[in-house]
Scaffold this motif. Sequence first.
Motif, mmCIF file in Angstrom:
data_model
loop_
_atom_site.group_PDB
_atom_site.id
_atom_site.type_symbol
_atom_site.label_atom_id
_atom_site.label_comp_id
_atom_site.label_asym_id
_atom_site.label_seq_id
_atom_site.Cartn_x
_atom_site.Cartn_y
_atom_site.Cartn_z
ATOM 1 N N SER A 84 36.638 57.174 27.196
ATOM 2 C CA SER A 84 36.626 56.016 28.372
ATOM 3 C C SER A 84 35.988 55.906 28.774
ATOM 4 O O SER A 84 35.396 55.600 29.198
ATOM 5 C CB SER A 84 38.486 56.335 28.268
ATOM 6 O OG SER A 84 38.649 57.388 29.069
ATOM 7 N N VAL A 88 32.476 52.755 28.990
ATOM 8 C CA VAL A 88 31.600 52.652 30.264
ATOM 9 C C VAL A 88 30.024 53.292 30.550
ATOM 10 O O VAL A 88 29.486 52.115 30.924
ATOM 11 C CB VAL A 88 32.701 53.377 31.762
ATOM 12 C CG1 VAL A 88 32.148 52.449 32.800
ATOM 13 C CG2 VAL A 88 33.696 52.113 31.444
ATOM 14 N N ALA A 92 28.949 49.615 29.997
ATOM 15 C CA ALA A 92 27.984 49.008 31.561
ATOM 16 C C ALA A 92 27.010 48.440 31.910
ATOM 17 O O ALA A 92 26.704 47.448 31.604
ATOM 18 C CB ALA A 92 29.114 49.297 32.275
ATOM 19 N N ILE A 111 32.228 42.918 30.183
ATOM 20 C CA ILE A 111 32.344 44.000 31.191
ATOM 21 C C ILE A 111 33.881 43.996 31.317
ATOM 22 O O ILE A 111 34.557 45.205 31.156
ATOM 23 C CB ILE A 111 31.631 43.865 32.444
ATOM 24 C CG1 ILE A 111 30.065 44.609 32.364
ATOM 25 C CG2 ILE A 111 31.986 44.392 33.637
ATOM 26 C CD1 ILE A 111 29.134 43.563 33.823
ATOM 27 N N ILE A 112 34.659 43.098 31.344
ATOM 28 C CA ILE A 112 35.423 42.860 31.880
ATOM 29 C C ILE A 112 36.669 43.287 30.405
ATOM 30 O O ILE A 112 37.544 43.632 30.539
ATOM 31 C CB ILE A 112 36.395 41.076 31.229
ATOM 32 C CG1 ILE A 112 36.030 40.788 33.340
ATOM 33 C CG2 ILE A 112 38.260 41.158 31.384
ATOM 34 C CD1 ILE A 112 35.856 39.500 33.160
ATOM 35 N N TYR A 113 36.111 43.124 29.522
ATOM 36 C CA TYR A 113 36.675 43.926 28.035
ATOM 37 C C TYR A 113 36.360 45.031 27.180
ATOM 38 O O TYR A 113 37.381 45.805 27.374
ATOM 39 C CB TYR A 113 35.729 42.727 26.851
ATOM 40 C CG TYR A 113 35.811 43.147 25.558
ATOM 41 C CD1 TYR A 113 36.757 43.090 24.672
ATOM 42 C CD2 TYR A 113 34.997 44.095 24.479
ATOM 43 C CE1 TYR A 113 37.298 43.956 23.413
ATOM 44 C CE2 TYR A 113 34.519 44.193 23.513
ATOM 45 C CZ TYR A 113 36.013 44.260 22.899
ATOM 46 O OH TYR A 113 36.460 44.822 21.690
ATOM 47 N N LEU A 114 35.442 45.201 28.150
ATOM 48 C CA LEU A 114 34.796 46.622 28.350
ATOM 49 C C LEU A 114 36.152 47.971 29.132
ATOM 50 O O LEU A 114 36.869 48.668 29.135
ATOM 51 C CB LEU A 114 33.710 47.234 28.456
ATOM 52 C CG LEU A 114 33.291 48.700 29.234
ATOM 53 C CD1 LEU A 114 33.412 49.446 27.274
ATOM 54 C CD2 LEU A 114 31.863 48.831 29.589
ATOM 55 N N SER A 115 36.304 46.844 30.310
ATOM 56 C CA SER A 115 37.193 47.622 31.478
ATOM 57 C C SER A 115 38.375 47.795 30.948
ATOM 58 O O SER A 115 39.136 48.657 30.629
ATOM 59 C CB SER A 115 37.130 46.695 32.784
ATOM 60 O OG SER A 115 35.921 46.811 33.266
ATOM 61 N N PHE A 116 39.167 46.747 29.968
ATOM 62 C CA PHE A 116 40.206 46.450 29.411
ATOM 63 C C PHE A 116 40.472 47.645 28.469
ATOM 64 O O PHE A 116 41.584 48.331 27.936
ATOM 65 C CB PHE A 116 40.434 45.320 28.905
ATOM 66 C CG PHE A 116 41.194 44.053 29.753
ATOM 67 C CD1 PHE A 116 41.884 44.600 30.881
ATOM 68 C CD2 PHE A 116 40.588 42.649 29.779
ATOM 69 C CE1 PHE A 116 42.400 43.767 31.395
ATOM 70 C CE2 PHE A 116 41.567 41.745 30.291
ATOM 71 C CZ PHE A 116 41.836 42.089 31.356
ATOM 72 N N GLN A 117 39.626 47.725 27.334
ATOM 73 C CA GLN A 117 39.413 48.738 26.505
ATOM 74 C C GLN A 117 39.002 50.056 27.030
ATOM 75 O O GLN A 117 39.970 51.303 26.744
ATOM 76 C CB GLN A 117 38.032 48.592 25.813
ATOM 77 C CG GLN A 117 38.474 49.374 24.199
ATOM 78 C CD GLN A 117 37.174 48.619 23.314
ATOM 79 O OE1 GLN A 117 36.315 50.014 22.370
ATOM 80 N NE2 GLN A 117 36.624 47.588 23.641
ATOM 81 N N SER A 118 38.637 50.663 28.116
ATOM 82 C CA SER A 118 38.588 51.798 28.739
ATOM 83 C C SER A 118 39.941 51.979 29.149
ATOM 84 O O SER A 118 40.485 53.517 29.128
ATOM 85 C CB SER A 118 37.309 51.962 29.206
ATOM 86 O OG SER A 118 36.966 53.100 30.451
ATOM 87 N N ALA A 119 40.517 51.497 30.001
ATOM 88 C CA ALA A 119 41.964 51.646 30.746
ATOM 89 C C ALA A 119 42.766 51.530 29.758
ATOM 90 O O ALA A 119 43.358 52.517 29.651
ATOM 91 C CB ALA A 119 42.133 50.677 31.748
#
Length: 339
Positions: A84, A88, A92, A111-119
Amino acid sequence: MNEQEKMPQTSHPAPHSHDREDFRFKTLAVDILICFIAALFVSASLFYFSNYNHFAPGGVTGFASIVGSLTADALGQDMTVWMSIFMVAFNAPIFLLVAIFVSKKTGIILIIYLSFQSALLYFFQYLNSAYGLPYYGAYQEAGKYFSPENNVVFAAIGVGVISGLGFSLMLRRFGASGGTYAISSLIKHFKPESNIAWVSFIMDASVVVVAMFAYQSGANAVISTLLNIFIANIVVDFMLRGVRSGYKFEIITDKPEELSAELMTKLGRGVTAIQAEGMYTHKGHCLLICIVRNRQVGEFLKILKNYSTSFSYSCKVNEVYGRFEVKKSLKHHNEHKEN
C-alpha cells in the motif's frame, strides 16, 4: 436503421469530452463513489488472492506488489502494508504529472482512486490482524489460511476476474484505470506522433520477468502472473464491449420484402435496404443490413435458410444501441408496400 455500431479507436476508451473537466458537485460525488467501488474490487482481489500467493498483478501495481513482498522479507511488517505504501510512492508522481500536463480532472480522479485502493489494502490487513479476515492461501507460508485444496491457478483466475471488474468501472467512467494509462497519456502528450500501444505490453512483460526472479515459486509465479493479467484483460474487454455487442449481417437477396418482414416480425430488429449491382452479371439486387444480438444469431440463421438464393456475411460489432419498434415499423412497411 435504428441500430448503430461503435468501433473503438484506442486501447483505452476516452471519457466524453463534456465530462472530461466537469467539476460539478453531483458529478464529482458519482465519480468518487465509482472510484471507491472500483478500488474495493481491485484491493479485495489483491489482498484475498494475490498478495500471499507469490505472483503479481500487471502494470505499476505489479511492481509495487513485488517490491512490497521483497521489503517485507527483508525488513519485516506485512507485505500488504508495504504494498500500500509503494503503490502511493510509485503512482502518485505519475498521476500528478497527468493532472498538470494532460487533464486536471483525470489526474485528480486517479489520485482519489489510488488513495482508496491503498487505504483499503491497509484496512483489509487490519481486519486480518484484528479479526482474522482470511485470504486464499495456496502455499504453506500462508499459515493457518493454507489449504491443500487451494490452487495458485485458481488464485490467479480470482484476482483476474475481480480486479477486471474494477478496471472496467474506471475505464468506462473515466477512460483510465491506473499507472499504465497515465504513462501512456504522458508519452502521447509530449510526443503525439508516438505509437503507445507497446506501453502496456512492456509494463506487463516487465512485471512477469521481475516476478520470475523475485518470487521463489519458479514457473508458478510466471504462469500465475500471466494468467491473471490475461483474464483481467478479457473481463475488461467483455464489460466494455461484450455486454451490448452483436453481429451485423449484410444480405444480398432477391426477396427483400419477404425476408425483411420476417426478420422484423420474429427478431424485432430493424432492417435497412440498399440497392446493389452484381459486377459479374450486372444484375440488380437488394442489400439488406440487419444488426442482431448475440443470442439472436441462431434464430437469424434459421430464417435465412428459408431463402436459398440469398447470400449473407456477418461481422462483429462492439455495441448496439436503440430498439426497433415492431408494430409501428411493420405498419409503416405495409402501408409503403400498398402504395
